[in-house]
Write a protein that holds these residues in place. Structure first.
Motif, short mmCIF file in Angstrom:
data_model
loop_
_atom_site.label_atom_id
_atom_site.label_comp_id
_atom_site.label_asym_id
_atom_site.label_seq_id
_atom_site.Cartn_x
_atom_site.Cartn_y
_atom_site.Cartn_z
N LYS A 12 0.86 -1.19 0.00
CA LYS A 12 0.00 0.00 0.00
C LYS A 12 0.89 1.24 0.00
CE LYS A 12 -3.98 -1.94 2.54
NZ LYS A 12 -3.49 -3.32 2.75
N GLN A 13 0.49 2.22 -0.81
CA GLN A 13 1.19 3.52 -0.84
C GLN A 13 0.14 4.61 -0.88
OE1 GLN A 13 4.89 3.92 -0.84
NE2 GLN A 13 3.93 5.72 0.05
N ILE A 57 11.76 0.22 -4.57
CA ILE A 57 13.18 0.61 -4.46
C ILE A 57 13.41 1.63 -3.35
CG2 ILE A 57 13.30 2.58 -6.07
CD1 ILE A 57 15.75 1.13 -7.33
N ARG A 58 12.35 1.98 -2.63
CA ARG A 58 12.37 2.83 -1.45
C ARG A 58 12.67 4.31 -1.74
NH1 ARG A 58 12.25 0.53 3.58
NH2 ARG A 58 11.88 2.70 4.19
N LEU A 59 12.26 4.76 -2.93
CA LEU A 59 12.21 6.20 -3.15
C LEU A 59 11.02 6.77 -2.37
CD1 LEU A 59 13.04 6.52 -6.95
CD2 LEU A 59 14.52 7.03 -5.01
N TYR A 60 10.01 5.92 -2.13
CA TYR A 60 8.92 6.22 -1.21
C TYR A 60 8.96 5.18 -0.10
CZ TYR A 60 6.83 8.77 -5.22
OH TYR A 60 6.61 9.62 -6.27
N ASN A 61 8.57 5.58 1.09
CA ASN A 61 8.42 4.62 2.19
C ASN A 61 7.02 4.03 2.13
OD1 ASN A 61 11.01 5.01 3.34
ND2 ASN A 61 10.31 6.89 4.34
N PRO A 62 6.88 2.72 1.94
CA PRO A 62 5.55 2.11 1.81
C PRO A 62 4.66 2.37 3.03
CG PRO A 62 7.26 0.56 1.17
CD PRO A 62 7.96 1.74 1.78
N THR A 63 3.38 2.62 2.78
CA THR A 63 2.42 2.83 3.85
C THR A 63 2.11 1.52 4.56
OG1 THR A 63 1.43 4.62 2.55
CG2 THR A 63 0.13 3.77 4.39
N GLY A 65 2.16 -3.22 3.97
CA GLY A 65 2.57 -4.38 3.18
C GLY A 65 4.04 -4.70 3.36
N GLU A 66 4.49 -5.72 2.65
CA GLU A 66 5.87 -6.17 2.73
C GLU A 66 6.48 -6.30 1.34
OE1 GLU A 66 6.00 -9.88 4.81
OE2 GLU A 66 6.17 -8.93 6.78
N VAL A 67 7.78 -6.01 1.26
CA VAL A 67 8.55 -6.24 0.04
C VAL A 67 9.76 -7.07 0.43
CG1 VAL A 67 9.82 -5.22 -1.88
CG2 VAL A 67 7.81 -4.05 -0.97
N LEU A 68 9.84 -8.30 -0.10
CA LEU A 68 10.96 -9.19 0.18
C LEU A 68 11.85 -9.27 -1.04
CD1 LEU A 68 9.06 -12.11 1.97
CD2 LEU A 68 10.16 -10.13 3.02
N PHE A 69 13.13 -8.91 -0.87
CA PHE A 69 14.08 -8.93 -1.97
C PHE A 69 15.25 -9.82 -1.57
CE2 PHE A 69 17.80 -6.73 -4.11
CZ PHE A 69 17.54 -7.27 -5.36
N ASN A 70 15.46 -10.88 -2.34
CA ASN A 70 16.49 -11.89 -1.99
C ASN A 70 16.33 -12.38 -0.55
OD1 ASN A 70 17.82 -12.17 -4.42
ND2 ASN A 70 19.29 -10.54 -4.03
N GLY A 71 15.07 -12.53 -0.13
CA GLY A 71 14.79 -13.06 1.20
C GLY A 71 14.83 -12.03 2.31
N GLU A 72 15.21 -10.79 2.01
CA GLU A 72 15.29 -9.73 3.02
C GLU A 72 14.08 -8.82 2.93
OE1 GLU A 72 17.53 -8.97 5.40
OE2 GLU A 72 18.99 -10.57 4.99
N ASN A 73 13.50 -8.48 4.07
CA ASN A 73 12.37 -7.55 4.11
C ASN A 73 12.91 -6.12 4.00
OD1 ASN A 73 10.13 -5.96 4.70
ND2 ASN A 73 9.34 -7.36 6.24
N ILE A 74 12.63 -5.47 2.87
CA ILE A 74 13.19 -4.13 2.64
C ILE A 74 12.11 -3.05 2.69
CG2 ILE A 74 15.15 -4.95 1.27
CD1 ILE A 74 13.51 -4.12 -1.25
N SER A 75 10.95 -3.40 3.28
CA SER A 75 9.84 -2.43 3.31
C SER A 75 9.80 -1.61 4.59
CB SER A 75 8.50 -3.16 3.12
OG SER A 75 8.38 -4.22 4.04
N GLY A 76 10.52 -2.04 5.62
CA GLY A 76 10.53 -1.30 6.88
C GLY A 76 11.80 -0.49 7.03
N LYS A 77 12.22 -0.28 8.28
CA LYS A 77 13.46 0.43 8.52
C LYS A 77 14.62 -0.47 8.15
CE LYS A 77 15.95 3.09 12.01
NZ LYS A 77 15.99 3.55 13.42
N LEU A 78 15.54 0.03 7.34
CA LEU A 78 16.63 -0.78 6.80
C LEU A 78 17.86 -0.72 7.69
CD1 LEU A 78 16.40 0.31 3.04
CD2 LEU A 78 15.36 -1.70 4.08
N ASN A 79 18.44 -1.91 7.95
CA ASN A 79 19.75 -1.91 8.61
C ASN A 79 20.82 -1.75 7.53
OD1 ASN A 79 20.26 -4.51 7.47
ND2 ASN A 79 19.23 -5.49 9.21
#
Length: 306
Positions: A12-13, A57-63, A65-79
């Motif tokens: 969701k955005q 690609i996180r030019l926007y922060n998703p409102t 939902g989840e985005v998993l890229f190569n098994g990593e959740n990249i939709s929240g705060k990124l380490n």
């Protein structure tokens, strides 16, 4: 599941305009992209295609939902590990090849920007050699490296944009209307280049476009987007041979035919959401055949089937 490189779950955005009004640009979108495959995302202007790409690609922060890229959740705060993975292994080709290039930077420095940020070379000669090699790969030459963006044609500038994405050796490239600003003959060259690169590197593509004929040529799977919802999704063959949703049928009916006699007989199907009686919020994904899904209620599906 190991073959899935990108998994988008209920993305969701929303954009809050004021205290009373929020634009729901993307409202619960889910799809997957397999390694080495191309997923085409099609729909009219304003349907939310580019917003999905920018959210992934996180030019926007998703409102939500989840985005998993190569098994990593990249939709929240990124380490730091997730951020490095996202910035190196996922790249984007933008719609306007002139606007996305710094007019004050030579092509050499523009293409090498990712290498500079992530320190992916030992010496300046190694850096330059990587740029020269990638420029040749996309159909440009070493001499082009010392020119500025305004010295190129539109097709050449888009090749520079592709080179800038490829130099990071990404696993996924998001092509956001990458050919819409180009002449038809140049479009074919760029799409053929992308297909060639995919066969050589096994790179996955999220191909965002509104030209269905070009999407048919390059995509393995297609998602049809309307008002922030994927209304139909399936393999390219399924979508073109057996469209179910009225919106998909209207898009396909609008494709012009190169045959003048066929074009005279072609009739466009009109689709108006407001008068259609369809409510996307009440529908659910209905499996038609294999991986062919349609967003609909049981009653709507029965009506369309008849």
């Amino acid at each position: 599941m190991s073959n899935i490189i990108l998994e988008v779950k209920d993305l969701k955005q929303h954009f809050k305009i004021n205290r009373k009004f929020t634009v729901k640009a993307v409202n619960g979108v889910s799809f997957e992209i397999q390694a080495g495959k191309t997923f085409g995302l099609v729909g009219e202007s304003g349907s939310g295609k580019s917003t999905i790409g920018r959210s992934i690609i996180r030019l926007y922060n998703p409102t939500g939902g989840e985005v998993l890229f190569n098994g990593e959740n990249i939709s929240g705060k990124l380490n730091s590990t997730q951020n490095t993975l996202l910035r190196t292994k996922m790249q984007m080709i933008f719609q306007d090849p002139m606007a996305c290039l710094n007019p004050r930077k030579k092509v050499l420095d523009a293409v090498a920007e990712g290498l500079d940020i992530h320190k992916l070379y030992s010496t300046s000669s190694e850096r330059n050699e990587k740029v020269y090699n990638i420029l040749e790969r996309v159909g440009l030459s070493k001499e082009h490296a010392n020119r500025y963006p305004h010295q190129f044609s539109g097709g050449q500038r888009q090749r520079v944009g592709i080179a800038r994405a490829l130099i990071m050796d990404p696993d996924l490239i998001i092509a956001d209307e990458a050919i819409s600003a180009l002449d038809v003959s140049i479009q074919a060259q760029v799409v053929n280049l992308m297909k060639k690169i995919q066969s050589e590197t096994n790179t996955s593509f999220l191909f965002i476009a509104h030209d269905l004929s070009m999407v048919k040529y390059i995509s393995d799977y297609i998602g049809v987007l309307h008002l922030g919802h994927i209304v139909e999704m399936g393999s390219t063959e399924e979508i073109f041979k057996n469209p179910i949703h009225p919106y998909t049928k209207s898009l396909l009916s609008a494709i012009p035919s190169p045959n003048p006699k066929m074009e005279q007989k072609r009739t466009s199907i009109t689709y108006d959401y407001n008068s259609s009686g369809i409510d996307y919020s009440k529908g659910s994904k209905k499996l038609i055949d294999g991986t062919h899904f349609v967003l609909a209620t049981d009653q709507e599906l029965d009506e369309w089937a008849n």
